[in-house]
Design an enzyme around this catalytic site. Structure first.
Site, PDB file in Angstrom:
ATOM      1  N   LYS A 140       0.264 -15.368   2.571  1.00 15.12           N
ATOM      2  CA  LYS A 140      -0.397 -14.639   3.678  1.00 15.12           C
ATOM      3  C   LYS A 140      -1.872 -14.445   3.352  1.00 15.12           C
ATOM      4  CE  LYS A 140      -0.304 -10.004   3.805  1.00 15.12           C
ATOM      5  NZ  LYS A 140      -1.635  -9.347   3.944  1.00 15.12           N
ATOM      6  N   ASN A 141      -2.178 -14.042   2.129  1.00 14.08           N
ATOM      7  CA  ASN A 141      -3.567 -13.706   1.793  1.00 14.08           C
ATOM      8  C   ASN A 141      -4.435 -14.928   1.546  1.00 14.08           C
ATOM      9  OD1 ASN A 141      -2.841 -11.130   2.199  1.00 14.08           O
ATOM     10  ND2 ASN A 141      -2.808 -10.535   0.030  1.00 14.08           N
ATOM     11  N   ASP A 160      -1.248  -5.636  -5.277  1.00 13.73           N
ATOM     12  CA  ASP A 160      -0.217  -5.946  -4.274  1.00 13.73           C
ATOM     13  C   ASP A 160       1.175  -6.029  -4.880  1.00 13.73           C
ATOM     14  OD1 ASP A 160      -2.277  -8.152  -2.221  1.00 13.73           O
ATOM     15  OD2 ASP A 160      -2.193  -5.972  -2.461  1.00 13.73           O
ATOM     16  N   CYS A 196      -6.848   1.927   6.465  1.00  8.80           N
ATOM     17  CA  CYS A 196      -5.397   1.835   6.665  1.00  8.80           C
ATOM     18  C   CYS A 196      -4.788   2.837   5.698  1.00  8.80           C
ATOM     19  CB  CYS A 196      -4.923   0.408   6.444  1.00  8.80           C
ATOM     20  SG  CYS A 196      -4.901  -0.042   4.747  1.00  8.80           S
ATOM     21  N   ARG A 252     -11.095   1.466   2.769  1.00  7.68           N
ATOM     22  CA  ARG A 252     -11.383   0.024   2.853  1.00  7.68           C
ATOM     23  C   ARG A 252     -12.675  -0.275   3.625  1.00  7.68           C
ATOM     24  NH1 ARG A 252      -5.726  -3.035   3.613  1.00  7.68           N
ATOM     25  NH2 ARG A 252      -6.908  -4.730   2.661  1.00  7.68           N
ATOM     26  N   ARG A 257       4.639  -8.235   8.493  1.00 12.64           N
ATOM     27  CA  ARG A 257       3.286  -8.784   8.353  1.00 12.64           C
ATOM     28  C   ARG A 257       3.205  -9.747   7.179  1.00 12.64           C
ATOM     29  NH1 ARG A 257      -1.263  -4.450   8.263  1.00 12.64           N
ATOM     30  NH2 ARG A 257      -2.357  -6.434   8.123  1.00 12.64           N
TER      31      ARG A 257
END
Ligand code: EPZ
Length: 424
Positions: free
Chosen positions: A23-24, A309, A120, A125, A401
């Site tokens: 995803k990243n 993460d 978030c 951020r 997500r």
């Protein structure tokens, strides 16, 4: 709202699991597809995740053609012709990672307007490093009405020193620099594998990026770029999540096609705990016996340090290893919320600013829990596998997500887990 229901206690994960494209990595790669004015770009090994659909819509909103062949995990992008320079608020506001379209639009059009990403749950951020770097390249930045407007006749190469090795800022600035006039250096750049993946695509498109994966990047500006074909790098965080799942459940799991080099900090900590991690032809195998594991101290750091993460998932492992483990979260200021929920399952932990002390090995009971962010969701599901009784995890929009068929993959390894739609 869907829920995941886990019958925990005696779970023992065994077998093989495949992982998806990262995803990243794919989100900045999709932003990079804005840059070429010739040819089309084909991205392969694209994961089917809600964030990918969102980013596809952000790029489509620029009047760029985007086709996602889900059956083939392939996205084809055609950015030839004029593109718009205002990123669509309705999608950008949903996903802060959209901010990485700012650099490419500005580089391409000389003008860009992107809505300011909100914070978030894991932290405020800010994007000051993104904006400072673009200003160093000659952009005029205005922030009005929740939007960022950037203008520059043509970006000029600059020497940029990043106060912090921000992943997103490194990606934004690297992409902006590809079409700038002259050479840009970025010092104290992020070194994550996803940065290397992006540099590989940009160079296939005709850019000139060197040093990716180190803290010093050099980008020599070119006049134009062309489409390319590229396969998204494997998701090291999904792979790491299954490594931890195996470690927590006395498991024996082969994570197929996982890249050893990308998971060295996690593997080192798992081994320090006493988990057996070995590299095989087909991937990485994790074999674990909880009776032999001992507590550890972990500090999250930018790559090549322990990835933030993986922090939430690793605290779930610490919860089942007897003794006092310590987790220090140095990257985000509010990334321990999953521990509050795990406390409802019987976790004994204390949090003092960036440090969580976890008294592991005590019995855990299933409970109804709420996920607050993507990795917290995964951590709660993993904890539900080892807690006695039933655990129900809600607000799965976070999970969707970043994880594809997460519960199905765990069930296939032996977990007693199912997903039900909210109204049942
Ligand atoms: C990327 O976010 C990842 N997201 C995050 O993954 C990951 O946690 C993070 O990198 C760190 O590895 C994507 O790649 C889409 P940062 P990003 O800029 O780029 C501060 C997940 O779970 N900072 O490296 O936003 C910031 O506040 C997600 O998959 C500034 O101060 O991360 C934070 O404390 C979560 N100013 C730290 O740097 C800036 O201009 C790291 O942020 C930018 C960042």
């Amino acid at each position: 709202m869907d829920k995941i229901i886990i019958e925990g206690g005696k779970t023992q994960l065994k077998g093989e699991v495949i992982i998806e494209g990262a995803k990243n990595a794919v989100l900045p790669l999709l932003a990079a597809t804005i840059l070429p004015t010739e040819g089309q770009t084909v991205l392969k090994n694209v994961p089917i995740l809600s964030d990918v659909f969102t980013m596809n819509n952000v790029v489509r909103g620029l009047d760029v053609t985007v086709h996602f062949n889900e059956a083939e995990n392939e996205v084809t992008v055609d950015a030839r012709g004029d593109i718009l320079d205002v990123a669509p608020y309705e999608y950008v506001s949903k996903m802060r990672a959209s901010i990485v379209v700012l650099g490419p639009i500005l580089a391409r059009n000389g003008h860009a307007k992107v809505s300011m990403p909100g914070g978030c749950t894991i932290g405020s951020r800010p994007i000051d490093l993104h904006l400072k770097g673009l200003e160093a390249m000659g952009a005029k930045i205005e922030q009005t009405g929740g939007d960022i407007t950037a203008t520059a006749d043509r970006l000029k190469g600059a020497n940029i020193y990043m106060d912090f090795p921000s992943v997103g800022a490194t990606q934004n600035l690297m992409m902006a620099a590809t079409l700038a006039e002259g050479t840009t250096t970025i010092e104290n750049a992020a070194r994550e594998p996803e940065i290397v993946d992006l540099a590989n695509l940009l160079n296939k498109m005709g850019a000139s990026v060197t040093g990716a994966g180190t803290e010093n990047l050099t980008i020599i500006g070119v006049d134009k770029m062309h489409g390319a074909e590229h396969s998204v790098v494997q998701d090291r965080i999904e792979a790491g999540t299954f490594m931890v799942a195996a470690a927590m459940t006395n498991g024996d799991v082969l994570i197929k096609d996982a890249v050893w080099e990308h998971n060295r900090p996690l593997i080192s900590k798992l081994r320090e705990m006493g988990v057996e991690v070995t590299e095989e032809e087909a991937g990485i195998r994790v074999v674990s016996n909880l009776d032999h594991l001992k507590p550890v101290t972990v500090k999250t750091m930018p790559h090549p340090g322990f990835p933030t993460d993986m922090q939430a998932q690793f605290t779930a492992l610490m919860a089942v290893v007897s003794g006092e483990s310590t987790m220090i979260e140095t990257v985000f200021e509010n990334r321990f919320q999953h521990l509050e929920e795990m406390r409802r399952m019987g976790l004994n932990s204390e949090i003092l600013r960036d440090t969580a002390r976890i008294h592991g090995g005590l019995p855990l009971q299933g409970a109804q829990v709420m996920s607050t962010d993507l990795r917290a969701s995964a951590a709660l599901i993993l904890t539900g596998m080892v807690a006695e009784g039933t655990t129900i995890v809600g607000k799965l929009t976070h999970l969707d997500r970043g994880y594809y068929k997460f519960h199905e993959k765990l069930a296939q390894l032996g977990a007693n887990i199912r997903r039900v739609n909210g109204d049942s």
